[in-house]
Design a protein around this motif. Structure first.
Motif, PDB file in Angstrom:
ATOM      1  N   VAL A 204      -9.511  51.876 -23.002  1.00 20.16           N
ATOM      2  CA  VAL A 204      -8.462  52.479 -23.826  1.00 20.16           C
ATOM      3  C   VAL A 204      -8.885  53.898 -24.165  1.00 20.16           C
ATOM      4  N   PRO A 205      -8.090  54.898 -23.795  1.00 18.27           N
ATOM      5  CA  PRO A 205      -8.525  56.287 -24.008  1.00 18.27           C
ATOM      6  C   PRO A 205      -8.396  56.722 -25.461  1.00 18.27           C
ATOM      7  N   ALA A 206      -9.195  57.685 -25.794  1.00 16.41           N
ATOM      8  CA  ALA A 206      -9.026  58.357 -27.082  1.00 16.41           C
ATOM      9  C   ALA A 206      -7.987  59.458 -26.913  1.00 16.41           C
ATOM     10  N   GLU A 207      -7.353  59.835 -27.991  1.00 11.84           N
ATOM     11  CA  GLU A 207      -6.332  60.877 -27.912  1.00 11.84           C
ATOM     12  C   GLU A 207      -6.962  62.187 -27.432  1.00 11.84           C
ATOM     13  N   GLY A 208      -6.393  62.753 -26.385  1.00 11.22           N
ATOM     14  CA  GLY A 208      -6.925  63.980 -25.817  1.00 11.22           C
ATOM     15  C   GLY A 208      -7.839  63.753 -24.624  1.00 11.22           C
ATOM     16  N   GLU A 209      -8.213  62.508 -24.348  1.00 11.98           N
ATOM     17  CA  GLU A 209      -9.082  62.215 -23.205  1.00 11.98           C
ATOM     18  C   GLU A 209      -8.281  62.384 -21.911  1.00 11.98           C
ATOM     19  N   SER A 210      -8.905  62.950 -20.907  1.00 10.30           N
ATOM     20  CA  SER A 210      -8.195  63.247 -19.668  1.00 10.30           C
ATOM     21  C   SER A 210      -9.012  62.840 -18.460  1.00 10.30           C
ATOM     22  N   ILE A 211      -8.345  62.805 -17.331  1.00 12.34           N
ATOM     23  CA  ILE A 211      -8.976  62.453 -16.071  1.00 12.34           C
ATOM     24  C   ILE A 211      -8.179  63.116 -14.950  1.00 12.34           C
TER      25      ILE A 211
ATOM     26  N   ALA B  93       1.214  55.503 -17.827  1.00 14.78           N
ATOM     27  CA  ALA B  93       0.175  54.988 -18.720  1.00 14.78           C
ATOM     28  C   ALA B  93      -0.690  53.966 -18.003  1.00 14.78           C
ATOM     29  N   GLY B  94      -0.070  53.129 -17.180  1.00 17.82           N
ATOM     30  CA  GLY B  94      -0.839  52.141 -16.423  1.00 17.82           C
ATOM     31  C   GLY B  94      -1.812  52.801 -15.468  1.00 17.82           C
ATOM     32  N   LEU B  95      -1.384  53.884 -14.825  1.00 16.57           N
ATOM     33  CA  LEU B  95      -2.276  54.628 -13.937  1.00 16.57           C
ATOM     34  C   LEU B  95      -3.461  55.199 -14.713  1.00 16.57           C
ATOM     35  N   LEU B  96      -3.189  55.790 -15.886  1.00 17.45           N
ATOM     36  CA  LEU B  96      -4.259  56.383 -16.696  1.00 17.45           C
ATOM     37  C   LEU B  96      -5.231  55.315 -17.180  1.00 17.45           C
ATOM     38  N   PHE B  97      -4.691  54.173 -17.632  1.00 17.15           N
ATOM     39  CA  PHE B  97      -5.540  53.065 -18.059  1.00 17.15           C
ATOM     40  C   PHE B  97      -6.457  52.621 -16.921  1.00 17.15           C
ATOM     41  N   THR B  98      -5.868  52.430 -15.745  1.00 16.21           N
ATOM     42  CA  THR B  98      -6.620  51.900 -14.607  1.00 16.21           C
ATOM     43  C   THR B  98      -7.719  52.858 -14.167  1.00 16.21           C
ATOM     44  N   GLN B  99      -7.391  54.141 -14.123  1.00 16.61           N
ATOM     45  CA  GLN B  99      -8.371  55.122 -13.665  1.00 16.61           C
ATOM     46  C   GLN B  99      -9.507  55.293 -14.671  1.00 16.61           C
TER      47      GLN B  99
ATOM     48  N   ASP C 184      -1.045  55.151 -29.791  1.00 19.88           N
ATOM     49  CA  ASP C 184      -0.624  54.307 -30.906  1.00 19.88           C
ATOM     50  C   ASP C 184      -1.354  52.981 -30.779  1.00 19.88           C
ATOM     51  N   GLY C 185      -2.434  52.828 -31.547  1.00 20.14           N
ATOM     52  CA  GLY C 185      -3.263  51.636 -31.402  1.00 20.14           C
ATOM     53  C   GLY C 185      -3.962  51.637 -30.061  1.00 20.14           C
ATOM     54  N   ARG C 186      -3.627  50.660 -29.225  1.00 13.65           N
ATOM     55  CA  ARG C 186      -4.192  50.609 -27.867  1.00 13.65           C
ATOM     56  C   ARG C 186      -3.182  51.072 -26.828  1.00 13.65           C
ATOM     57  N   ARG C 187      -2.076  51.598 -27.291  1.00 14.06           N
ATOM     58  CA  ARG C 187      -1.013  51.993 -26.369  1.00 14.06           C
ATOM     59  C   ARG C 187      -0.995  53.505 -26.174  1.00 14.06           C
TER      60      ARG C 187
END
Length: 426
Positions: free
Chosen positions: A383-390, A373-379, A403-406
């Motif tokens: 805060v991603p929306a549900e279903g957002e990808s990279i 999750a930390g990697l996804l946040f950083t990249q 869940d909220g911002r998590r």
């Protein structure tokens, strides 16, 4: 012919002595001290001498090497003189060939191969002999003098201080032992966990701040007991008016239950809480485990560099780093890793990158983040929306559950086999 008897006898003795010393050299080099200690505990003959010898290998190994050299030179000299007296200059050339073959086969290859095949037996046999030889004053003095000369020519005192075997080499040894059936795969995994344990810090194993369950200091004992019984906890942090950053102590279920039985269920939890243990998030978990054992603590509060609460860590969390997940009757078991039919992998956002890369065969980049999750946040940078990808190094990371911002769950699409990094243009 009678005149050759002393010469042949001397050569045989020198070659035999050189072979013994060559076997000793190999045994001294290859037998670990831990094995020698185990042999001593078993009461094996020669083990005490072997233990003393391996405590300072260089003190005993250098005289052995010098004696081997002397034996080889004396053998070559005796055979050369004898050959020259019978065959002239041609005899010297022939003697060098013969001596080289004899020394290589009889005094080097054969004894060293035997010592490698039977290291313990050889080491126990030669240890008392080497101890006596290395303690011989003239030899000891000569060896030290030659070592000083070598240090003048090549400054330094031998191998620098440091581990005899690196962590990577230990893991490689364990891998080979597993492949050869000497240890089980679970034992190999445990060895890897123990090695990684020394480099792990509290931040990597703690229950993060958002997941912490706490109670206020003004709560009654019976209310706290209800909370503990509902969640299956044996202890819980008690906070003051400042919230989770104001942890005042730890309440224990046993203390609260005793208070209930003593008709003190309406008392405030403040009167029963115990002092909390606070540790920095950069503390090594190996050191933390020793401190928790020494202080008889099962829970420690992890604080960040600003003094705020970063999370909490329990003794169970530390043990799980070594032996894997421990699930009790009160744990709600959610698989941290799910393999989906289409080849994707759904993982917990809290899954560490080390586990993802090692256990799942991925090659996700590491950095200032510890989790997927930390990697996804950083990249993403937000805060991603549900279903957002990279896409990250060929892998596709998708925020599967938010869940909220998590980021609760992340779906990973492993990169294709033929994926190649794109080279930056000049």
């Amino acid at each position: 012919m009678a005149s050759l008897v002393p010469t042949i006898s001397a050569v045989v003795v020198l070659v035999a002595f050189a072979a013994l010393l060559a076997a000793a050299e190999t045994a001294i080099t290859n037998v670990p001290r831990a094995k020698a200690l185990a042999l001593q505990e078993d009461g094996r003959r020669g083990a005490p001498s072997l233990v003393r010898l391996l405590e300072h290998r260089e003190r005993f190994l250098n005289p052995v090497l010098l004696l081997i050299l002397i034996c080889h030179l004396m053998t070559a000299g005796i055979v050369g003189l004898e050959a020259e007296s019978h065959f002239g200059p041609l005899g010297i050339a022939l003697s060098l060939v013969v001596v080289a073959v004899v020394i290589y086969v009889m005094a080097e290859a054969a004894p060293k191969t035997y010592a490698l095949q039977h290291p313990e037996r050889t080491a126990l046999f030669v240890a008392p002999i080497v101890s006596v030889l290395a303690g011989f004053p003239p030899l000891r003095i000569l060896t030290r003098a030659l070592i000083r000369i070598s240090n003048i020519l090549l400054p330094g005192k031998g191998r620098p201080d440091g581990p005899v075997v690196s962590e990577d080499e230990l893991l490689a040894f364990a891998e080979v032992a597993m492949e050869e059936g000497q240890i089980e795969s679970e034992e190999r995994k445990l060895i890897g966990s123990i090695i990684d344990f020394g480099d792990t810090v509290a931040r990597e194993v703690m229950v993060p701040r958002p997941d912490m369950v706490t109670v206020g200091i003004d709560k009654r004992v019976d209310d706290v007991v209800d909370e503990l019984l509902a969640r299956g906890f044996s202890r819980i942090p008690v906070i003051g008016e400042g919230g989770v950053d104001d942890i005042l102590g730890i309440a224990f279920t046993k203390d609260l239950m005793l208070a209930v039985r003593a008709a003190r269920s309406t008392a405030k939890v403040e009167s029963l809480m115990r002092d909390a243990m606070f540790v920095p998030e950069t503390k090594k978990v190996a050191e933390l485990m020793r401190e928790m054992q020494a202080n008889k603590q099962h829970m420690a509060i992890v604080v960040d560099e600003y003094g705020g609460t970063a999370g909490l860590v329990t003794l169970e969390d530390l043990i799980e780093e070594l032996v894997g997940e421990i699930v009790d009757e009160y744990d709600i078991e959610t698989a941290p890793v799910e393999h989906l039919p289409n080849g994707d992998i759904r993982v917990s956002g809290r899954l560490s990158l080390d586990e993802a890369n090692e256990d799942l065969g991925l090659e996700l980049p590491t950095g200032d983040w510890d989790t997927v999750a930390g990697l996804l946040f950083t990249q993403l940078g937000h805060v991603p929306a549900e279903g957002e990808s990279i896409e990250v190094d060929g892998h596709t990371l998708t925020a599967d559950t938010i869940d909220g911002r998590r980021i609760e769950r992340v779906r990973i699409t492993p990169r294709p086999r033929d994926w190649k990094p794109v080279e930056a243009s000049a």
